[in-house]
Design a protein around this motif. Sequence first.
Motif, PDB file in Angstrom:
ATOM      1  N   THR A 163      28.144 -42.055 -45.858  1.00 36.64           N
ATOM      2  CA  THR A 163      27.510 -40.814 -45.437  1.00 36.64           C
ATOM      3  C   THR A 163      26.956 -40.915 -44.026  1.00 36.64           C
ATOM      4  O   THR A 163      26.342 -41.907 -43.652  1.00 36.64           O
ATOM      5  N   LEU A 164      27.177 -39.872 -43.266  1.00 35.66           N
ATOM      6  CA  LEU A 164      26.604 -39.702 -41.934  1.00 35.66           C
ATOM      7  C   LEU A 164      25.555 -38.609 -42.072  1.00 35.66           C
ATOM      8  O   LEU A 164      25.866 -37.506 -42.540  1.00 35.66           O
ATOM      9  N   ARG A 165      24.295 -38.939 -41.693  1.00 41.52           N
ATOM     10  CA  ARG A 165      23.263 -37.913 -41.833  1.00 41.52           C
ATOM     11  C   ARG A 165      22.230 -38.023 -40.732  1.00 41.52           C
ATOM     12  O   ARG A 165      21.954 -39.112 -40.242  1.00 41.52           O
ATOM     13  N   PRO A 166      21.664 -36.880 -40.349  1.00 40.40           N
ATOM     14  CA  PRO A 166      20.643 -36.889 -39.305  1.00 40.40           C
ATOM     15  C   PRO A 166      19.297 -37.344 -39.863  1.00 40.40           C
ATOM     16  O   PRO A 166      18.981 -37.107 -41.037  1.00 40.40           O
ATOM     17  N   VAL A 167      18.537 -38.016 -39.036  1.00 41.65           N
ATOM     18  CA  VAL A 167      17.150 -38.373 -39.333  1.00 41.65           C
ATOM     19  C   VAL A 167      16.320 -37.947 -38.131  1.00 41.65           C
ATOM     20  O   VAL A 167      16.871 -37.508 -37.118  1.00 41.65           O
ATOM     21  N   ALA A 168      15.018 -38.095 -38.227  1.00 41.16           N
ATOM     22  CA  ALA A 168      14.132 -37.598 -37.175  1.00 41.16           C
ATOM     23  C   ALA A 168      14.458 -38.160 -35.790  1.00 41.16           C
ATOM     24  O   ALA A 168      14.331 -37.465 -34.794  1.00 41.16           O
ATOM     25  N   TRP A 194      20.802 -40.506 -35.927  1.00 37.54           N
ATOM     26  CA  TRP A 194      21.754 -40.406 -37.034  1.00 37.54           C
ATOM     27  C   TRP A 194      21.873 -41.760 -37.722  1.00 37.54           C
ATOM     28  O   TRP A 194      21.836 -42.789 -37.058  1.00 37.54           O
ATOM     29  N   VAL A 195      22.013 -41.751 -39.049  1.00 37.94           N
ATOM     30  CA  VAL A 195      22.233 -42.994 -39.779  1.00 37.94           C
ATOM     31  C   VAL A 195      23.598 -42.944 -40.460  1.00 37.94           C
ATOM     32  O   VAL A 195      24.110 -41.874 -40.797  1.00 37.94           O
ATOM     33  N   ALA A 196      24.144 -44.130 -40.635  1.00 36.98           N
ATOM     34  CA  ALA A 196      25.408 -44.313 -41.338  1.00 36.98           C
ATOM     35  C   ALA A 196      25.089 -45.114 -42.597  1.00 36.98           C
ATOM     36  O   ALA A 196      24.586 -46.237 -42.506  1.00 36.98           O
TER      37      ALA A 196
END
Length: 88
Positions: free
Chosen positions: A7-12, A15-17
């Motif tokens: 999953t690729l997702r935005p954080v504050a 982006w984290v993988a």
Amino acid sequence: MSCTACTLRPVANGWVAECANTRQGPYLSKDIAFQIVANEALMLHRNGQRVRISVQDADGEVSAEFCLCGKFKFASLVLATLSSSARH
């Protein structure tokens, strides 16, 4: 056999993988995080695992998902195309 989620997702702060139980990042660039998650997914796929790549938005909703199952013969080509389109 279950499907491993990458999953690729935005954080504050970027982006984290996340792939299986591994989290990498945060990365400042969505493109770099996508390359990391795509490489992890391809490595798992080459090792015979069923893998899917999900891209989430800030609310955790899946905005795109790509399955790399055993029947998917052109994973590298598709991921290269997706990686270049993620830059835009």
